[in-house]
Structure formats: structure tokens, C-alpha cells
Scaffold this active site. Structure first.
Site, short mmCIF file in Angstrom:
data_model
loop_
_atom_site.label_atom_id
_atom_site.label_comp_id
_atom_site.label_asym_id
_atom_site.label_seq_id
_atom_site.Cartn_x
_atom_site.Cartn_y
_atom_site.Cartn_z
CG ASP A 79 6.75 -6.68 -25.74
OD1 ASP A 79 6.69 -7.90 -26.13
OD2 ASP A 79 5.54 -6.27 -25.58
CG PHE B 296 -2.97 -1.11 -19.47
CD1 PHE B 296 -3.62 -1.53 -18.63
CD2 PHE B 296 -1.97 -2.09 -20.06
CE1 PHE B 296 -3.61 -2.72 -17.92
CE2 PHE B 296 -1.64 -3.25 -19.59
CZ PHE B 296 -2.52 -3.54 -18.39
N1 LIG Z 1 1.77 5.18 -34.17
C1 LIG Z 1 0.82 4.07 -34.31
N2 LIG Z 1 0.34 4.26 -35.71
C2 LIG Z 1 -0.92 3.29 -35.89
N3 LIG Z 1 -1.09 2.42 -35.23
C3 LIG Z 1 -0.54 2.43 -33.73
C4 LIG Z 1 0.59 3.01 -33.38
N4 LIG Z 1 0.74 2.81 -32.22
C5 LIG Z 1 -0.10 1.77 -32.05
N5 LIG Z 1 -0.86 1.56 -32.83
C6 LIG Z 1 -1.80 0.33 -32.80
O1 LIG Z 1 -2.50 0.15 -31.49
C7 LIG Z 1 -1.97 -1.06 -30.93
C8 LIG Z 1 -1.69 -0.67 -29.46
O2 LIG Z 1 -0.61 0.06 -29.10
P1 LIG Z 1 0.53 -0.23 -28.14
O3 LIG Z 1 1.13 -1.58 -28.56
O4 LIG Z 1 1.32 1.06 -28.16
O5 LIG Z 1 -0.56 -0.17 -26.91
P2 LIG Z 1 -0.28 -1.09 -25.67
O6 LIG Z 1 -1.28 -0.53 -24.63
O7 LIG Z 1 1.24 -0.72 -25.02
O8 LIG Z 1 -0.40 -2.63 -26.15
P3 LIG Z 1 -0.07 -3.81 -25.21
O9 LIG Z 1 -1.36 -4.23 -24.46
O10 LIG Z 1 0.21 -4.74 -26.49
O11 LIG Z 1 1.13 -3.51 -24.61
C9 LIG Z 1 -1.20 -1.66 -31.81
O12 LIG Z 1 -1.25 -2.93 -31.85
C10 LIG Z 1 -1.26 -0.90 -33.15
O13 LIG Z 1 -2.10 -1.64 -33.95
#
Ligand SMILES: Nc1ncnc2c1ncn2[C@@H]1O[C@H](COP(=O)(O)OP(=O)(O)OP(=O)(O)O)[C@@H](O)[C@H]1O
Length: 509
Positions: free
Chosen positions: A166, A36
Site C-alpha cells: 500500500d 478502523f
Molecule cells: N506514527 C504516526 N504519527 C503521526 N500520525 C500518524 C502515525 N500513524 C498514522 N498517523 C495518522 O493517522 C492516519 C491513519 O493511520 P493508518 O493509516 O495507520 O490507519 P489505518 O486504519 O490503517 O488507515 P487506512 O484506513 O488508511 O488503512 C494516517 O493517515 C496518519 O495521518
């Protein structure tokens, strides 16, 4: 690190300044993406500090904004607690201080299409990549310090009433290398210093331990890492309320189970409970039936035995008998990293490692594929709205298994939609003095005063965030070198004394 020149410069040109309606400028390339969200590197044009910007598409999370609200609210509280601790500068002699290893939120706001979270930049890959690239990690140099570091982060969260829900390799990211770490290298410590860069991220599923019992009965997470008590909540949404109440809410110890899975994954390169089918995996989890390779079981090396003892304790099917993160700090596997814990708990000298009850062929001893959280917004949204979330490409533990190819296709579809929405975000690209790699966007329309995200709206470059602590604070090295115990009687050299003072660490000399 990207050179400063790669980012647009302020030149006192009003037209140019006006173009920068948001104080953050993002790079077009992305750091990562989830189901998302898209995460990009960004710069605060006022301070020139670099951050990560998570852009959550409002369209994709429509109707489930409360989940984002929960994530922001938790991150905000946790970040406030971290800043208080940093400002207080309480001396701590542990090698890893938990609060240094939890992702920090620095700012947040909303645009017409996105909810935007500005967090600490962690652009040095993730733990999943590290394990997959190496096949498995070195027990002494990496598995032990990484586990100790994550244990300190989890303990910090639990002590502050938060359960992550998680914990997994994909959610452990590495932050910008801290310059002081050179000092550790210079001292010739025998563990991998990147363990000081570990950050536990993705609070999309985190919740408060004192929250509602309903929240602590949500069957969310990532299947391979789910604790048995979370599994018991599977299908709860379909039960009558009286039946739902018969299911005991789980607690913080689900993170300890997940830490056990992650520690095992680091050591072996495969997952302890994974089988060919999800049903078999769930059965193995419920029975605590993890795979133990003959060669590893029979290895009499002490470190090896401590590793098995540690994961065995994490995999206690009975949550009441599972040690807490706080207790595990005293475990001999990680104890050396926790100098303020003076006693090592015996935790049972020797555990009888049994061969897996199920035939070993049942366990899938292969490199696991990167797991999207089978959970989160899509799954919780389903509890909420009752519509079939399989269409969104997310697979919750409650949903029927479906073919990988379907999931990939769906995931790609969601990503494409996200990309399209994102490209619309850059409504006014910089036209002058700008680098082509960068984009910026305006904040429009203005969110109403009562808006969820109104905490620190960045309307103009002059608007300041209500988070005013320098990010440099949280970029200090995690703390002490494990080979440098608090009780050390070695006199510090000038450079060492300077180093320890800089980090606010206490050393008895
Ligand atoms: N602070 C950060 N610095 C660098 N890369 C990041 C950071 N936060 C997230 N990412 C990258 O972005 C990706 C997605 O971030 P995140 O997992 O927070 O999103 P999400 O939408 O919650 O994902 P999921 O579908 O896994 O729940 C992470 O796997 C990581 O590779």
C-alpha cells in the site's frame, strides 16, 4: 513540539500515580484516523518520550483480528531488525538508509476495547498534503530525494522479505524534525532536507514474501496504485480453487510499480492511470497506458528525461521485466543518493514515450482525492467471511463501484462509532494536576496469558515494555548529505567530523 508542561507531571502523589494505570497518556486531539483506527499523540510517563498511539477498535475489526495480528507481527519483526541494525551501527554511505524510513513499533498492548500500537511519532503531515498544497513538487529539490528515500525504504523491506502492498502518498508521513538536519541546511545542500524525515507507514496490508501463495494473490491496495499483476487477482475469491491456482502470485515488484505512481504524482500533481471510471482506470493499468503531457514529453531537459525513464521502468506491465528496488538504486535519476552503488546502470538512454493510446480526455488530470485504502480489513474480511463489506464503507477493488456520497456517509458512520467507543476508553480521567487536553485509560480486563497482544502489557507505570531501545536511536538523521559523497577528499571541520561521528556515518577524509 508540544511543551513538556502540556503533559501531566508525576508528583509522587500515590493517588495520582494510581490514576495512571497505563504508562502512556494520550492527547485528546487526534493525529489522524483510518477506517478502523484513530491515531493520537501520547507520552510515556516513565521516559517522557513522545509517540503516536494507534487505537484500533476491536469492535470494528471483529472477526478479522488475524489481520491486526499480521500487522503487529510484521511491524514487530521489522522494528527488531531496525534496532539490530542501529545497534550494530554498520557504516553506510548512502544518503538515505532504508531502515530509518520505515515506521517503527515501540510497544503494543490491548485494552478491553482496543488494540493499541505505540509507534514513532510522525506529526509533520503527510506527502499527500504536501503535494496537494504545492500543486506538484520540484523535480530536483524534492521529487528526486523523496523517490530515493522511499526506494531505500522499499529496498530495506524487500531485502527483509516484506512487501508493503500500500505504498501511496497518504502512507508517507513526516516524523519529528531531526535537529541534526540544521547541519544539512548550513552546508547549503540543494535538495529539500525534509526528505530525511520521510517515513513509510501503515503496514495494515503488508505481508511476507515467503508467506502463503494465497496472501500473494489477494487483490488489495489502492486502485490508482495497483500493479497489473494485482489487478489480475481481482475476483479471485469467487473462483473455484483450481481456477485460483491458475493465477500467478505476485511479488515484491508491486511496490516498485506503486513507487512509480507516487513519483509521477509528485511530479505532476495528478495520477498516471486515473480515469473517470474505475473500469477505465483498471484498463489503463493493465495496458500500462499512462498519460504523458505533451509539454513534459517534449522537454529535453536531462533531469526530465531521467524522470520519465525511471517511471517508465516502474510501469513495466510485465513484472519479470520490471527492475527491482535494489536495481533501481543504480538508476541515474536517483543514483547520486546511493554512494555505495558505484556503477550507474544505463537503463536505456532514451525511451520512446508514446502518447496515451486512449484519448487523453479519458485520463483524469485532476488532483486526486485522498484515498482510503480500498482494501484492507474490510476487503480481506469479505474474502474471509463472505459478507457484503460495502456496508462497512470500504470499497475493495473486487467490489462494485458505488457513489462517493455513499462511501463518505458510510465512512462518517464508522468514524462516529469509533469516536463513541474511544470516548469510553478514558474510563478514569486524571482529576488532579492534569491538563484538560490529556486523557488516560486503564487496561481492563487483563488479557489472558495466551493473548495475542500480551507481549508487553503496560499494566502499571512500573511495567516496562519489552522494547527497550531508546526511541532516540531511531530519530537520528537518516544519514549522509547527498552533496557529501563518501569519496570526498575535503577535510572535515571539527563540527563536521563531530556531526558525522554522531550519525555513525563513514567518511573518507
Ligand atoms: N506514527 C504516526 N504519527 C503521526 N500520525 C500518524 C502515525 N500513524 C498514522 N498517523 C495518522 O493517522 C492516519 C491513519 O493511520 P493508518 O493509516 O495507520 O490507519 P489505518 O486504519 O490503517 O488507515 P487506512 O484506513 O488508511 O488503512 C494516517 O493517515 C496518519 O495521518
Amino acid at each position: 513540539m508540544a511543551s513538556e508542561a502540556a503533559w501531566p507531571q508525576r508528583r509522587g502523589n500515590l493517588e495520582f500515580e494510581d490514576a495512571i494505570r497505563c504508562k502512556y497518556v494520550t492527547k485528546n486531539t487526534q493525529l489522524g484516523d483510518g477506517c478502523f483506527s484513530v491515531v493520537k499523540e501520547c507520552m510515556n510517563m516513565d521516559t517522557r518520550d513522545l509517540f503516536a498511539m494507534k487505537l484500533i477498535s476491536k469492535k470494528t475489526v471483529q472477526g478479522k483480528l488475524w489481520l491486526i495480528q499480521r500487522e503487529v507481527s510484521l511491524l514487530k519483526d521489522v522494528s527488531r531488525q531496525i534496532r539490530e541494525l542501529e545497534i550494530a551501527g554498520q557504516p553506510c554511505t548512502d544518503t538515505f538508509e532504508g531502515h530509518h524510513h520505515v515506521l517503527q513499533l515501540f510497544d503494543y498492548f490491548e485494552t478491553s476495547q482496543h488494540i493499541v500500537l505505540v509507534t514513532q511519532l510522525c506529526d509533520h503531515g503527510d506527502l499527500y498534503e504536501n503535494i496537494i498544497e504545492a500543486g506538484s513538487l520540484d523535480l530536483t529539490r524534492q521529487v528526486k530525494p523523496y523517490t530515493a528515500c522511499l526506494l531505500s525504504a522499499i529496498n530495506f523491506l524487500h531485502a527483509n522479505g516484506v512487501v508493503h502492498r500500500d505504498v501511496k502518498a497518504e502512507n508517507v508521513i513526516f516524523r519529528r524534525r531531526v535537529s541534526e538536519l540544521d547541519e544539512f541546511a548550513r552546508r547549503g545542500s540543494n535538495y529539500d532536507h525534509t526528505s530525511h524525515d520521510l517515513v513509510l507507514a501503515d503496514f495494515g496490508l503488508a505481508t511476507r514474501l515467503d508467506g502463503s501463495k494465497d496472501e500473494l494473490r489477494e487483490c488489495v491496495g489502492t486502485t490508482s496504485y495497483l500493479a497489473p499483476e494485482v489487478m489480475k487477482c481481482q475476483g479471485i475469491a469467487r473462483l473455484a480453487p483450481s481456477k485460483q491456482n491458475e493465477i500467478a502470485p505476485y511479488g515484491a515488484l508491486i511496490d516498485v510499480w506503486a513507487l512509480g505512481v507516487l513519483t509521477y504524482f509528485m511530479m505532476t500533481g495528478y495520477m498516471p492511470f486515473d480515469c473517470d471510471t474505475d473500469d477505465e482506470t483498471r484498463k489503463c493499468i493493465q495496458e500500462g497506458d499512462y498519460y504523458v503531457e505533451d509539454a513534459l514529453r517534449d522537454d529535453s531537459n536531462t533531469e526530465n528525461k531521467l524522470f520519465w525513464n525511471f517511471v517508465h521502468l516502474c510501469f513495466n506491465v510485465n513484472a519479470e521485466d520490471r527492475p527491482s528496488a535494489r536495481d533501481l538504486r543504480k538508476h541515474p535519476f536517483v543514483h547520486a543518493f546511493f554512494h555505495d552503488e558505484d556503477t550507474v546502470e544505463p537503463f536505456g538512454d532514451r525511451i520512446a514515450l508514446r502518447k496515451s493510446i486512449s484519448s487523453s480526455s479519458l485520463h483524469k488530470l485532476q488532483t486526486p482525492s485522498r484515498s482510503a485504502s480500498f482494501s484492507s480489513i474490510a476487503h480481506l474480511g469479505r474474502l474471509d467471511s463472505g459478507h457484503d463489506m460495502k456496508r462497512t464503507g470500504s470499497r475493495g477493488p473486487d467490489s462494485e463501484p458505488f457513489r462517493e456520497t455513499d462511501r463518505d456517509a458510510e465512512l462518517n458512520r464508522v468514524r462516529e462509532t469509533l469516536k463513541k467507543t474511544l470516548s469510553m476508553t478514558s474510563v478514569r480521567p486524571l482529576t488532579r494536576n492534569s491538563d484538560k487536553d490529556n486523557s488516560t485509560f486503564t487496561l481492563a480486563p487483563l488479557p489472558p496469558v495466551s493473548s495475542l497482544m500480551n507481549g508487553c502489557l503496560s499494566l502499571t507505570p512500573e511495567s516496562k515494555s519489552n522494547f527497550n531501545t531508546s526511541p532516540c536511536l531511531s530519530r537520528t538523521a537518516s544519514t549522509n548529505d547527498v552533496s557529501w559523497p563518501a569519496s570526498s577528499t575535503t577535510a572535515e571541520t571539527g563540527a563536521e567530523a563531530n556531526f558525522s561521528r554522531k550519525r555513525g556515518a563513514r567518511f573518507d577524509v
